[in-house]
Scaffold this active site. Structure first.
Site, PDB file in Angstrom:
ATOM      1  N   GLN A  43       0.483  -1.165  -0.298  1.00  0.00           N
ATOM      2  CA  GLN A  43      -0.507   0.040   0.084  1.00  0.00           C
ATOM      3  C   GLN A  43       1.217   1.450  -0.031  1.00  0.00           C
ATOM      4  O   GLN A  43       0.517   2.221  -0.413  1.00  0.00           O
ATOM      5  CB  GLN A  43      -0.884  -0.413   0.958  1.00  0.00           C
ATOM      6  CG  GLN A  43      -1.683  -1.147   1.434  1.00  0.00           C
ATOM      7  CD  GLN A  43      -2.922  -1.377   2.539  1.00  0.00           C
ATOM      8  OE1 GLN A  43      -2.924  -2.141   3.446  1.00  0.00           O
ATOM      9  NE2 GLN A  43      -3.886  -0.587   2.844  1.00  0.00           N
ATOM     10  N   ASN A 181      -1.676 -10.678   8.409  1.00  0.00           N
ATOM     11  CA  ASN A 181      -2.517  -9.513   9.062  1.00  0.00           C
ATOM     12  C   ASN A 181      -4.447  -9.737   8.651  1.00  0.00           C
ATOM     13  O   ASN A 181      -4.284 -10.445   7.423  1.00  0.00           O
ATOM     14  CB  ASN A 181      -1.698  -8.337   7.955  1.00  0.00           C
ATOM     15  CG  ASN A 181      -2.895  -7.785   8.493  1.00  0.00           C
ATOM     16  OD1 ASN A 181      -3.498  -6.389   9.244  1.00  0.00           O
ATOM     17  ND2 ASN A 181      -3.938  -6.920   7.299  1.00  0.00           N
ATOM     18  N   GLU A 182      -4.931  -9.827   9.326  1.00  0.00           N
ATOM     19  CA  GLU A 182      -6.079 -10.425   9.046  1.00  0.00           C
ATOM     20  C   GLU A 182      -6.620 -11.620   9.082  1.00  0.00           C
ATOM     21  O   GLU A 182      -6.963 -11.852   7.989  1.00  0.00           O
ATOM     22  CB  GLU A 182      -6.617  -9.444   8.892  1.00  0.00           C
ATOM     23  CG  GLU A 182      -7.208  -7.776   8.856  1.00  0.00           C
ATOM     24  CD  GLU A 182      -7.902  -7.097   8.406  1.00  0.00           C
ATOM     25  OE1 GLU A 182      -8.447  -5.451   8.461  1.00  0.00           O
ATOM     26  OE2 GLU A 182      -7.995  -6.622   6.853  1.00  0.00           O
TER      27      GLU A 182
END
Length: 428
Positions: A43, A181-182
């Site tokens: 990102q 992550n998640e």
């Protein structure tokens, strides 16, 4: 989950998909409460050309509204960015190591890329920031996705090998380590995306983390985490290891007592129970989900919403932290919390509301080890591109100029004022 209230469901809606739910351990090494901000490699870094998501962005008919491209060029500008985070008053920086850079071809690890992340970690330490590192933040090497990704039964061994190489090289610099992550997040597979990506890679088994057959992938994801944890602890036993979970505050509506409670248990318990072997649970919360007699309750037109259609409900963080602590029995690290909005005054109010809820958790004796805000900078928000603004710092992508928002100075001042107190202090 409600298509109104969950940012992940916005992504699913863009694809026309349904969101799928998905021995003694060491205590965290540092007694200091962490005040941090977060990013993820794909990102912010730019140029992540060997990853599966980069490939998906390039496909004809891709659902991604933007290509990540140069992102905010954090790969080259990390020194200035980390210095800015420290100047704002924070004590921690959460970022991810990009697997597709570190292992661009199967079994071929890049010493140069490992050295790059070593420089990032050393930069954090020079500026007094505790690094919270994530090994997998949604993106994988293209070769891993082409082999079936997290649907491949061999994935735990492959992921553990990657984790071991990173920790052997960098573990002495890392403060906290999040494997995945998640880990509980995924969407139903997109046949069109899989077909296009398989054609592009010459694979018949292409599968990405976010778009997989969850009946197959999610047990393998848990196995990947467990295998990685074992490999990491064999090298650095004292390094705190956990994974992060996407958690809405799932509530009963007044006319359906118990419905939300049952849904919450179905969504999260298997993940929280698996985390009982970990050093901490990373909780990532943005909003709530209210469940009525017929399922998730849709938001009324007058409900305040974010850019993603979420309900603005900062108190959600208190509910998820309490539940995660109760079921897992582990310390909690808030690894993401924030709001997608152009209205920075709203962001400040959201931060204050979330911290009030978190402070109440601590006063009630819940073992909360830190608060990490999403995100440090306005960045690439996956299928939604660059439109949603979660950052404390604005970025002009034409010039890559960073401009701290009032919310950055607000949260930074809170962090600076309170970071010097002992861990046992009950006041946030």
């Amino acid at each position: 989950m409600s298509l109104d209230t969950d940012r992940r469901a916005v992504i699913a809606g863009a694809l026309g998909l349904g969101l799928m739910p998905g021995a003694a351990v060491a205590r965290a090494a540092s007694p200091a409460f962490l005040w941090g901000v977060a990013t993820a490699a794909h990102q912010v870094e730019g140029g992540n050309v060997n990853s599966d998501v980069w490939l998906l962005e390039q496909l004809s008919g891709t659902p991604f509204v933007d290509k990540s491209g140069d992102a905010i060029d954090h790969y080259h500008r990390f020194e200035d960015d980390i210095a800015l985070i420290a100047r704002l008053g924070f004590s921690s920086y959460r970022f991810s190591i990009e697997w597709a850079r570190v292992e661009p071809a199967e079994g071929q690890f890049s010493d140069a890329e490992m050295a790059h992340y070593a420089r990032m970690l050393d930069c954090c330490r020079r500026h007094g920031l505790t690094p919270v590192v994530t090994l997998h933040h949604f993106t994988s090497p293209r070769w891993f996705a082409a082999s079936g990704g997290f649907e491949n039964q061999n994935a735990p061994a492959v992921f553990a090998r990657y984790a071991a190489r990173v920790v052997a090289a960098l573990g002495d610099r890392i403060g906290w380590l999040c494997t995945i992550n998640e880990a509980n997040l995924s969407f139903a597979p997109s046949p069109r995306l899989r077909t296009s990506a398989a054609t592009a890679t010459g694979s018949t088994h292409f599968s990405t983390f976010l778009f997989s057959d969850t009946s197959v992938s999610k047990p393998i994801v848990r196995a990947c985490h467990a295998a990685a944890r074992t490999a990491i602890k064999a090298i650095r036993p004292a390094l705190p290891v956990g994974y992060t979970l996407a958690m809405d505050d799932v509530q009963d509506s007044p006319d359906a007592p118990g419905r939300g409670t049952a849904m919450r248990s179905a969504m999260y318990d298997v993940w929280l129970e698996a985390a009982r072997q970990d050093d901490f649970v990373g909780v990532q919360t943005y909003t709530r989900l209210v469940v009525g007699p017929k399922g998730p309750v849709r938001l009324s037109p007058e409900t305040p919403r974010t850019q993603l259609g979420q309900e603005v409900y900062p108190a959600a963080l208190g509910g998820t932290v309490r539940y995660a602590a109760k079921v897992s029995g582990r310390p909690i690290l808030v690894t993401e919390n924030g709001v997608g909005t152009e209205d920075d005054a709203l962001r400040i109010r959201y931060i204050d509301g979330a911290l009030a809820a978190l402070g109440a958790c601590r006063r009630d004796g819940i073992d909360v080890r830190g608060y990490v805000h999403w995100s440090a900078f306005d960045n690439f928000e996956w299928l939604m591109g660059y439109r949603p603004k979660f950052g404390l710092v604005a970025v002009d992508r034409a010039t890559q100029t960073r401009t701290p928002k009032p919310s950055a100075r607000h949260l930074g001042a809170i962090a600076r004022a309170r970071r010097s107190g002992p861990w046992g202090s009950q006041d946030l």
